[in-house]
Design an enzyme around this catalytic site. Structure first.
Site, PDB file in Angstrom:
ATOM      1  N   TYR A 153       1.916  13.672   5.674  1.00  0.00           N
ATOM      2  CA  TYR A 153       1.090  14.966   5.322  1.00  0.00           C
ATOM      3  C   TYR A 153       1.975  16.235   5.084  1.00  0.00           C
ATOM      4  CZ  TYR A 153      -3.288  17.769   4.500  1.00  0.00           C
ATOM      5  OH  TYR A 153      -4.352  18.382   4.054  1.00  0.00           O
ATOM      6  N   LYS A 191      -2.453  23.822   5.521  1.00  0.00           N
ATOM      7  CA  LYS A 191      -3.724  23.642   6.610  1.00  0.00           C
ATOM      8  C   LYS A 191      -3.745  24.639   7.709  1.00  0.00           C
ATOM      9  CE  LYS A 191      -6.141  21.156   3.460  1.00  0.00           C
ATOM     10  NZ  LYS A 191      -6.978  21.511   2.568  1.00  0.00           N
ATOM     11  N   SER A 199     -15.225  14.181  -5.680  1.00  0.00           N
ATOM     12  CA  SER A 199     -14.796  15.366  -5.273  1.00  0.00           C
ATOM     13  C   SER A 199     -15.597  15.709  -4.065  1.00  0.00           C
ATOM     14  CB  SER A 199     -14.734  16.525  -6.218  1.00  0.00           C
ATOM     15  OG  SER A 199     -13.788  16.157  -7.163  1.00  0.00           O
ATOM     16  N   GLY A 214     -13.146  23.641  -7.098  1.00  0.00           N
ATOM     17  CA  GLY A 214     -12.525  22.541  -6.766  1.00  0.00           C
ATOM     18  C   GLY A 214     -13.253  21.093  -7.042  1.00  0.00           C
ATOM     19  N   THR A 271     -10.722  10.642  -2.445  1.00  0.00           N
ATOM     20  CA  THR A 271     -11.000  11.617  -3.630  1.00  0.00           C
ATOM     21  C   THR A 271      -9.866  11.492  -4.302  1.00  0.00           C
ATOM     22  OG1 THR A 271     -10.040  13.324  -2.679  1.00  0.00           O
ATOM     23  CG2 THR A 271     -12.176  13.163  -1.995  1.00  0.00           C
TER      24      THR A 271
HETATM   25  O1  0WE Z   1      -5.483  17.487   1.915  1.00  0.00           O
HETATM   26  C1  0WE Z   1      -5.322  16.254   1.556  1.00  0.00           C
HETATM   27  C2  0WE Z   1      -4.798  15.944   0.208  1.00  0.00           C
HETATM   28  C3  0WE Z   1      -3.935  17.082  -0.574  1.00  0.00           C
HETATM   29  C4  0WE Z   1      -3.126  16.817  -1.613  1.00  0.00           C
HETATM   30  C5  0WE Z   1      -3.044  15.686  -2.246  1.00  0.00           C
HETATM   31  C6  0WE Z   1      -2.298  15.477  -3.340  1.00  0.00           C
HETATM   32  C7  0WE Z   1      -1.779  14.328  -4.066  1.00  0.00           C
HETATM   33  C8  0WE Z   1      -1.562  14.554  -5.532  1.00  0.00           C
HETATM   34  C9  0WE Z   1      -2.280  17.949  -2.030  1.00  0.00           C
HETATM   35  N1  0WE Z   1      -1.358  17.850  -2.951  1.00  0.00           N
HETATM   36  C10 0WE Z   1      -1.324  16.394  -3.627  1.00  0.00           C
HETATM   37  N2  0WE Z   1      -0.367  16.503  -4.680  1.00  0.00           N
HETATM   38  C11 0WE Z   1      -0.536  15.680  -5.680  1.00  0.00           C
HETATM   39  O2  0WE Z   1       0.293  15.369  -6.424  1.00  0.00           O
HETATM   40  N3  0WE Z   1      -6.016  15.215   2.063  1.00  0.00           N
HETATM   41  C12 0WE Z   1      -6.457  15.595   3.244  1.00  0.00           C
HETATM   42  C13 0WE Z   1      -5.799  13.831   1.667  1.00  0.00           C
HETATM   43  C14 0WE Z   1      -4.708  13.384   2.341  1.00  0.00           C
HETATM   44  O3  0WE Z   1      -3.357  13.710   1.640  1.00  0.00           O
HETATM   45  C15 0WE Z   1      -2.634  13.026   2.396  1.00  0.00           C
HETATM   46  C16 0WE Z   1      -3.170  12.394   3.607  1.00  0.00           C
HETATM   47  C17 0WE Z   1      -4.374  12.600   3.451  1.00  0.00           C
HETATM   48  C18 0WE Z   1      -5.654  12.154   4.422  1.00  0.00           C
HETATM   49  C19 0WE Z   1      -1.046  12.636   2.357  1.00  0.00           C
HETATM   50  C20 0WE Z   1      -0.511  12.218   3.167  1.00  0.00           C
HETATM   51  C21 0WE Z   1      -0.798  11.708   4.300  1.00  0.00           C
HETATM   52  C22 0WE Z   1      -2.173  11.709   4.536  1.00  0.00           C
END
Ligand code: 0WE
Length: 260
Positions: free
Chosen positions: A155, A162, A19, A13, A193
């Site tokens: 999210y 998760k 990261s 990762g 990140t």
């Molecule tokens: O788990 C995460 C991010 C996970 C993630 C991020 C992306 C962005 C680009 C999974 N898939 C993708 N796919 C993509 O194309 N986080 C905890 C960060 C995060 O992501 C969010 C958050 C937070 C905080 C998305 C929506 C709302 C809040």
């Protein structure tokens, strides 16, 4: 004398120096761990190689967690290079971008499948492929987020993934515990990140966290790295199946205190 002297593990990762996996790598390296890095494609490989070089890491292997054949190849390389595995850091997630916007109700069957496959099943896939490699007292660590148990706008299906990931931590902990292998998750507060950079409003989420959190700050990849070090080291010898929050305390709060 480092806490991780003689321990060897794989970090899945690392995308760049922002990261969470990189913060964990630095903390483990500083205590004497020998690391291996994976990359999912050539673009990531070009970023991972110099980072690995800066820690003297020579073991760099491809791994697409969406493919059993790729994971088997990764673990075959671990077996021939190290023979066994003392720790595994799983710090990957993916949902299609259009699932991380607007209403959860519009989640597609394919969007659900992809998020569950890459963000949740991949932990079990890696643990299973490494089944013959686990050292006694090995440690498996994954990354989760509070959107698993509370509704975080946008999210969406990633929150369900998760939730499945956290349940996977408990079931894997039960299966691997008799062999001395511990399995835990860190639930980090929002961090800027690569994965978060494309999220609309991530800046606002981070500043809202600063108001809410008892420590009145956001968390860094260094904060996460130190807790990862604890969980992967003998200091956490009695801890398994756990989700540890590294969020400056934000998740204990219902609302930010009024300014006074
Ligand atoms: O788990 C995460 C991010 C996970 C993630 C991020 C992306 C962005 C680009 C999974 N898939 C993708 N796919 C993509 O194309 N986080 C905890 C960060 C995060 O992501 C969010 C958050 C937070 C905080 C998305 C929506 C709302 C809040």
């Amino acid at each position: 004398m480092g806490l991780m002297d003689g321990k060897r593990g794989l970090i899945v990762g690392v995308a760049n120096d922002h990261s969470i996996a990189w913060g964990i790598a630095q903390a483990l390296h500083a205590e004497g761990a020998e690391l291996g890095f994976t990359y999912v494609n050539e673009a990531i490989e070009r970023r991972v190689r110099p980072l690995a070089g800066s820690l003297g890491v020579q073991f760099i292997v491809p791994c697409d967690v969406g493919s059993d054949e790729s994971i088997d190849g990764t673990m075959a390389a671990v077996k021939s290079t190290w023979g066994q595995l003392d720790f595994l850091i799983h710090a990957v997630a993916f949902a299609n971008r259009d699932e991380l916007n607007g209403s959860f109700l519009k989640t597609s069957r394919e969007g659900f499948r992809v998020a569950m496959d890459i963000s949740a099943y991949s932990l079990t896939a890696l643990a299973k492929a490494a089944d013959a490699l686990w050292a006694t007292q090995a440690s498996i660590l994954t990354m989760t987020y509070h959107g698993s148990t509370q509704v975080v706008p946008n999210y969406n299906v990633q929150g369900l993934a998760k939730a499945a990931l956290e349940a996977s931590v408990r079931y894997l902990a039960a299966d691997l515990g008799p062999r001395g292998v511990r399995v835990n998750a860190i639930s980090a507060g929002p961090i800027r990140t690569l994965a978060a950079s494309g999220i609309a409003g991530i800046r606002d989420m981070i500043s809202a966290q600063k108001q809410l959190a008892p420590l009145r700050r956001s968390v860094t990849i260094q904060d996460v790295g130190k807790t990862a070090l604890w969980l992967c080291s003998d200091l956490a010898s009695g801890v398994t199946g756990e989700v540890v929050y590294v969020d400056a305390g934000a998740h204990i709060m219902h609302a930010a205190p009024g300014s006074e």
